[in-house]
Design an enzyme around this catalytic site. Sequence first.
Site, PDB file in Angstrom:
ATOM      1  N   GLU A  86      51.111  -1.392  41.014  1.00 36.60           N
ATOM      2  CA  GLU A  86      50.438  -2.224  42.011  1.00 36.60           C
ATOM      3  C   GLU A  86      49.079  -1.609  42.248  1.00 36.60           C
ATOM      4  O   GLU A  86      48.896  -0.395  42.168  1.00 36.60           O
ATOM      5  CB  GLU A  86      51.239  -2.346  43.297  1.00 36.60           C
ATOM      6  CG  GLU A  86      51.475  -1.044  43.985  1.00 36.60           C
ATOM      7  CD  GLU A  86      52.480  -1.151  45.115  1.00 36.60           C
ATOM      8  OE1 GLU A  86      52.321  -0.369  46.059  1.00 36.60           O
ATOM      9  OE2 GLU A  86      53.398  -1.964  45.054  1.00 36.60           O
TER      10      GLU A  86
ATOM     11  N   TYR B  28      43.269  -1.601  33.903  1.00 36.93           N
ATOM     12  CA  TYR B  28      44.650  -1.972  33.629  1.00 36.93           C
ATOM     13  C   TYR B  28      44.721  -3.204  32.722  1.00 36.93           C
ATOM     14  O   TYR B  28      45.561  -3.272  31.820  1.00 36.93           O
ATOM     15  CB  TYR B  28      45.424  -2.184  34.926  1.00 36.93           C
ATOM     16  CG  TYR B  28      45.519  -0.943  35.768  1.00 36.93           C
ATOM     17  CD1 TYR B  28      45.785   0.294  35.190  1.00 36.93           C
ATOM     18  CD2 TYR B  28      45.330  -0.986  37.140  1.00 36.93           C
ATOM     19  CE1 TYR B  28      45.875   1.446  35.958  1.00 36.93           C
ATOM     20  CE2 TYR B  28      45.426   0.158  37.913  1.00 36.93           C
ATOM     21  CZ  TYR B  28      45.685   1.370  37.319  1.00 36.93           C
ATOM     22  OH  TYR B  28      45.775   2.510  38.074  1.00 36.93           O
TER      23      TYR B  28
END
Length: 141
Positions: A92, A104
């Site tokens: 997260e 990411y």
Amino acid sequence: MTPVAMAALHATCFTTPRPWTPAEFAGFLADPLCFAVQAPAGVLIGRAVAGEAELLTLAVAPAARRAGLGRHLVAGFLAEARARHADSVFLEVSAENAAAIALYTATGFAVAGRRKGYYQHPDGDRADALLMAQALSAPSP
């Protein structure tokens, strides 16, 4: 890197979510399900259990950013997740952290969900968390 050094680095990188303490880093490092991927100017803490791995935190010293260190740490995380027999990985990240989201995404993660108001800023405002995930393929022979 010691838990104290990890916490000091983490504090240079985060206000939201709050920086982790040396005791928190020590606790993760003592947990056999957790692992660290380290470099002189960066650290990543992950956890693998039951076929899944979670990237818990990634911190790169501000002066060392944009030089590939974050990619190197994420690659180490993915390799360790595979070694620990994870089929999928997740994390997260604050929806406000564009640089981390770009990292990411570039390393194979995709947005899988959103947690509204998950992180609290020091001033009390809240930020959403993006849930990001990727399936792991078997390592090449």
